[in-house]
Design a protein around this motif. Sequence first.
Motif, PDB file in Angstrom:
ATOM      1  N   ASN A 154     -15.616  24.232  49.486  1.00 18.78           N
ATOM      2  CA  ASN A 154     -16.945  24.676  49.056  1.00 18.78           C
ATOM      3  C   ASN A 154     -17.937  23.719  49.691  1.00 18.78           C
ATOM      4  O   ASN A 154     -17.587  22.593  49.989  1.00 18.78           O
ATOM      5  CB  ASN A 154     -17.063  24.583  47.539  1.00 18.78           C
ATOM      6  N   PRO A 155     -19.191  24.152  49.865  1.00 20.35           N
ATOM      7  CA  PRO A 155     -20.144  23.217  50.467  1.00 20.35           C
ATOM      8  C   PRO A 155     -20.208  21.939  49.645  1.00 20.35           C
ATOM      9  O   PRO A 155     -20.147  21.968  48.432  1.00 20.35           O
ATOM     10  CB  PRO A 155     -21.475  23.968  50.396  1.00 20.35           C
ATOM     11  N   ILE A 156     -20.339  20.823  50.355  1.00 14.67           N
ATOM     12  CA  ILE A 156     -20.260  19.526  49.687  1.00 14.67           C
ATOM     13  C   ILE A 156     -21.420  19.380  48.723  1.00 14.67           C
ATOM     14  O   ILE A 156     -22.567  19.573  49.093  1.00 14.67           O
ATOM     15  CB  ILE A 156     -20.324  18.414  50.746  1.00 14.67           C
ATOM     16  N   ASN A 157     -21.131  19.041  47.478  1.00 11.40           N
ATOM     17  CA  ASN A 157     -22.232  18.752  46.561  1.00 11.40           C
ATOM     18  C   ASN A 157     -21.903  17.497  45.774  1.00 11.40           C
ATOM     19  O   ASN A 157     -20.770  17.030  45.763  1.00 11.40           O
ATOM     20  CB  ASN A 157     -22.514  19.933  45.637  1.00 11.40           C
ATOM     21  N   TYR A 158     -22.918  16.959  45.115  1.00 13.15           N
ATOM     22  CA  TYR A 158     -22.779  15.636  44.540  1.00 13.15           C
ATOM     23  C   TYR A 158     -21.750  15.596  43.420  1.00 13.15           C
ATOM     24  O   TYR A 158     -21.021  14.614  43.256  1.00 13.15           O
ATOM     25  CB  TYR A 158     -24.139  15.136  44.026  1.00 13.15           C
ATOM     26  N   THR A 159     -21.679  16.674  42.626  1.00 13.96           N
ATOM     27  CA  THR A 159     -20.744  16.675  41.494  1.00 13.96           C
ATOM     28  C   THR A 159     -19.314  16.513  41.980  1.00 13.96           C
ATOM     29  O   THR A 159     -18.531  15.720  41.449  1.00 13.96           O
ATOM     30  CB  THR A 159     -20.855  18.005  40.732  1.00 13.96           C
ATOM     31  N   ALA A 215     -14.961  10.346  43.648  1.00  9.18           N
ATOM     32  CA  ALA A 215     -15.124   8.891  43.593  1.00  9.18           C
ATOM     33  C   ALA A 215     -14.478   8.348  42.327  1.00  9.18           C
ATOM     34  O   ALA A 215     -13.823   7.300  42.342  1.00  9.18           O
ATOM     35  CB  ALA A 215     -16.609   8.535  43.631  1.00  9.18           C
ATOM     36  N   ASP A 216     -14.652   9.088  41.249  1.00 10.86           N
ATOM     37  CA  ASP A 216     -14.038   8.670  39.994  1.00 10.86           C
ATOM     38  C   ASP A 216     -12.519   8.618  40.119  1.00 10.86           C
ATOM     39  O   ASP A 216     -11.875   7.654  39.700  1.00 10.86           O
ATOM     40  CB  ASP A 216     -14.443   9.688  38.914  1.00 10.86           C
ATOM     41  N   ASP A 217     -11.943   9.670  40.738  1.00 14.96           N
ATOM     42  CA  ASP A 217     -10.485   9.685  40.922  1.00 14.96           C
ATOM     43  C   ASP A 217     -10.014   8.508  41.760  1.00 14.96           C
ATOM     44  O   ASP A 217      -9.011   7.868  41.451  1.00 14.96           O
ATOM     45  CB  ASP A 217     -10.059  10.985  41.625  1.00 14.96           C
ATOM     46  N   ILE A 218     -10.769   8.249  42.842  1.00 14.07           N
ATOM     47  CA  ILE A 218     -10.360   7.152  43.720  1.00 14.07           C
ATOM     48  C   ILE A 218     -10.404   5.837  42.962  1.00 14.07           C
ATOM     49  O   ILE A 218      -9.483   5.015  43.041  1.00 14.07           O
ATOM     50  CB  ILE A 218     -11.275   7.089  44.975  1.00 14.07           C
ATOM     51  N   LEU A 219     -11.492   5.631  42.207  1.00 15.79           N
ATOM     52  CA  LEU A 219     -11.643   4.338  41.539  1.00 15.79           C
ATOM     53  C   LEU A 219     -10.614   4.159  40.439  1.00 15.79           C
ATOM     54  O   LEU A 219     -10.268   3.032  40.093  1.00 15.79           O
ATOM     55  CB  LEU A 219     -13.057   4.205  40.977  1.00 15.79           C
ATOM     56  N   LYS A 220     -10.117   5.291  39.902  1.00 16.42           N
ATOM     57  CA  LYS A 220      -9.090   5.156  38.865  1.00 16.42           C
ATOM     58  C   LYS A 220      -7.801   4.626  39.462  1.00 16.42           C
ATOM     59  O   LYS A 220      -7.038   3.928  38.805  1.00 16.42           O
ATOM     60  CB  LYS A 220      -8.814   6.531  38.240  1.00 16.42           C
ATOM     61  N   ILE A 221      -7.541   4.984  40.722  1.00 15.23           N
ATOM     62  CA  ILE A 221      -6.237   4.674  41.312  1.00 15.23           C
ATOM     63  C   ILE A 221      -6.230   3.351  42.053  1.00 15.23           C
ATOM     64  O   ILE A 221      -5.269   2.605  41.980  1.00 15.23           O
ATOM     65  CB  ILE A 221      -5.812   5.822  42.251  1.00 15.23           C
ATOM     66  N   VAL A 222      -7.304   3.061  42.796  1.00 15.21           N
ATOM     67  CA  VAL A 222      -7.236   1.847  43.610  1.00 15.21           C
ATOM     68  C   VAL A 222      -7.889   0.688  42.880  1.00 15.21           C
ATOM     69  O   VAL A 222      -8.840   0.842  42.142  1.00 15.21           O
ATOM     70  CB  VAL A 222      -7.935   2.025  44.974  1.00 15.21           C
ATOM     71  N   GLU A 223      -7.358  -0.501  43.168  1.00 17.52           N
ATOM     72  CA  GLU A 223      -8.014  -1.733  42.737  1.00 17.52           C
ATOM     73  C   GLU A 223      -8.689  -2.287  43.968  1.00 17.52           C
ATOM     74  O   GLU A 223      -8.095  -2.312  45.031  1.00 17.52           O
ATOM     75  CB  GLU A 223      -6.976  -2.762  42.327  1.00 17.52           C
ATOM     76  N   LEU A 231     -23.269  -3.844  35.860  1.00 14.95           N
ATOM     77  CA  LEU A 231     -22.925  -4.013  37.263  1.00 14.95           C
ATOM     78  C   LEU A 231     -21.749  -3.131  37.641  1.00 14.95           C
ATOM     79  O   LEU A 231     -21.655  -2.637  38.772  1.00 14.95           O
ATOM     80  CB  LEU A 231     -22.605  -5.478  37.550  1.00 14.95           C
ATOM     81  N   GLN A 232     -20.850  -2.926  36.701  1.00 15.03           N
ATOM     82  CA  GLN A 232     -19.718  -2.036  36.968  1.00 15.03           C
ATOM     83  C   GLN A 232     -20.216  -0.618  37.213  1.00 15.03           C
ATOM     84  O   GLN A 232     -19.834   0.034  38.187  1.00 15.03           O
ATOM     85  CB  GLN A 232     -18.783  -2.066  35.755  1.00 15.03           C
ATOM     86  N   ASN A 233     -21.110  -0.154  36.322  1.00 12.52           N
ATOM     87  CA  ASN A 233     -21.681   1.175  36.508  1.00 12.52           C
ATOM     88  C   ASN A 233     -22.426   1.264  37.824  1.00 12.52           C
ATOM     89  O   ASN A 233     -22.380   2.268  38.524  1.00 12.52           O
ATOM     90  CB  ASN A 233     -22.652   1.509  35.361  1.00 12.52           C
ATOM     91  N   LEU A 234     -23.120   0.167  38.149  1.00 13.63           N
ATOM     92  CA  LEU A 234     -23.886   0.152  39.393  1.00 13.63           C
ATOM     93  C   LEU A 234     -22.974   0.312  40.595  1.00 13.63           C
ATOM     94  O   LEU A 234     -23.251   1.105  41.505  1.00 13.63           O
ATOM     95  CB  LEU A 234     -24.650  -1.174  39.486  1.00 13.63           C
ATOM     96  N   ALA A 235     -21.852  -0.436  40.589  1.00 13.52           N
ATOM     97  CA  ALA A 235     -20.951  -0.353  41.736  1.00 13.52           C
ATOM     98  C   ALA A 235     -20.365   1.053  41.865  1.00 13.52           C
ATOM     99  O   ALA A 235     -20.266   1.590  42.967  1.00 13.52           O
ATOM    100  CB  ALA A 235     -19.828  -1.385  41.598  1.00 13.52           C
ATOM    101  N   GLU A 236     -20.014   1.652  40.720  1.00 20.41           N
ATOM    102  CA  GLU A 236     -19.430   2.990  40.796  1.00 20.41           C
ATOM    103  C   GLU A 236     -20.455   4.006  41.277  1.00 20.41           C
ATOM    104  O   GLU A 236     -20.145   4.891  42.078  1.00 20.41           O
ATOM    105  CB  GLU A 236     -18.887   3.396  39.411  1.00 20.41           C
ATOM    106  N   SER A 289     -20.318   6.374  44.692  1.00 17.36           N
ATOM    107  CA  SER A 289     -20.428   7.831  44.778  1.00 17.36           C
ATOM    108  C   SER A 289     -21.594   8.238  45.671  1.00 17.36           C
ATOM    109  O   SER A 289     -21.485   9.198  46.433  1.00 17.36           O
ATOM    110  CB  SER A 289     -20.549   8.451  43.393  1.00 17.36           C
ATOM    111  N   CYS A 290     -22.697   7.490  45.622  1.00 18.13           N
ATOM    112  CA  CYS A 290     -23.837   7.844  46.480  1.00 18.13           C
ATOM    113  C   CYS A 290     -23.504   7.659  47.953  1.00 18.13           C
ATOM    114  O   CYS A 290     -23.811   8.528  48.787  1.00 18.13           O
ATOM    115  CB  CYS A 290     -25.052   6.982  46.139  1.00 18.13           C
TER     116      CYS A 290
END
Lengths: 204, 332
Positions: free
Chosen positions: B181-186, B192-200, B258-263, B267-268
């Motif tokens: 589907n065309p790329i959208n932010y959601t 990004a959330d999935d990636i951050l859950k898996i990688v340290e 800061l954690q929220n900021l990094a995440e 994503s941005c």
Amino acid sequence: MLRHAARRLASRAAAPAPVWRRALSTAEVPAEAAEDSSFVEAWKKVAPNLEPPKTPISLMQPRPPTPAAIPTKLTVNFVLPYKSEIANKEVDMVIVPATTGQMGVLPGHVATIAELKPGVLSVHEGNDVTKYFVSSGFAFVHANSIADIVAVEAVPLDQIDPSLVQKGLTEFTAKLGSASTDLEKAEAQIGVDVHSALNAALTS
Amino acid sequence: MATAAALRREGRRLLLSPTVPKPSPAAVSAAIARSTGISQPAMAPLGARTVSTQVVRNRMKSVKNIQKITKAVKMVAASKLRAVQIRTENSRGLWQPFTALLGDAPSVDVKKNVIVAITSDKGLCGGINTTSVKVSKALHKLTSGQENESKYVILGEKGKVQLVRDSKESIEMTISELQKNPINYTQIAMLADDILKIVEYDALRVIFNRFHSVVSFKPTVATILSPEVAEKESEAGGKVSDLASYEIEGGETKSEILQNLAEFQFSCVLYNGALENACSELGARMSAMDSSSRNAGDMLDRLTLTYNRTRQASITTELTEIISGASALEGK
């Protein structure tokens, strides 16, 4: 003759080095003085034949330094993922919906990082006030009186349909009541928060 | 008399249908040579009266079809590019506040590096995926040392195929079908959330091709530091500007914000990178298909010349045979 030569030398010495770059039509990129030289050095050692990749710092306009006196106007950048709503606009005041409440930002405000909650963002310019409903995001106020607001979604208040807001509020309140797992509770809570904030924004 | 009549009949038959292969042993061998698709139309097997232009004609037909297809792919890419380019340019403001706040530290030295390489799923797009993979490999070499380790997260099939060949153990996760589907932010935020859950990670490096113009795409690397590293760098007075001088509004602790900021930053940056890469992919596909059509056109011209030469040579040969046969008869 010597006078002319001296004048020419003086003018050339006064001109900064990168002035002889031709102005390109795609010239949103200023002088690339802000490149990370240590990165380029390390890169050349590892991959000498490959050109080093660009970094974001070289792709944006450098920000002005903190001025000595408090400026009269605040420069605001309000960006959304799909457009830059306000770019480098000089305004008098901005009120952002931080998690700790509505925060007013005036020129000369102390440097702050604020996380935003769903609420109303208002931009005051003289006597005009533009209001947006912002879903969430971050607001950075820098020491040089520049405010950056990054939001995921923002809508001008007059484009919100009140009946849909009420419907959503009742729907999410019901979901919150019937939620069983933590995840469902959290999602329903977020829905309730957003809709009540929308409601408050429309009625105020 | 009978031979002359036979020869005249032969001549007429040849003139009427120059390409019908004669049923003689030499002609049969010529037919076999043709059916195996040997493209040497000038070679006339001994005894064959005509050289067939069938081989050349088949090649011309297939080259013409290839040219049509590549032209069509180019048109499709051009029309898609127009739409994506607008969205890409609108999204360029998204990462600038973060870089203005935190600065940029691509040469930061941390223990856990994660290289997020954005590549395309489909091919026929020139060399952009190879460039991205080369840059990723070089960054991997740069960031892995004695105590530092570096892992890959790959978005897109083409990157996965190339990196699996030699760096299979360093690949943490791969994601494909980004552009269904065309790329959208959601979509990107969930990714990004999935990636951050898996990688340290201590530092995330996002590699993509930035779209400068339809013919120019530059590999770009955007670095995102984890909150702990960002605080450490700001205390050490590195490239990260004075983060400590900023007041933190809201939240219970500074590290939570800061954690929220990094995440959010991740994503941005990923959103902008994915859009820029999609734009570059379409632009590269346009120029690759354009040069492909042009090459096909050149090939078609050359084949046409060969075809005409062969055709004219065979006509000339038959004419000379008939005339020499006729003059031999008259000479009697």
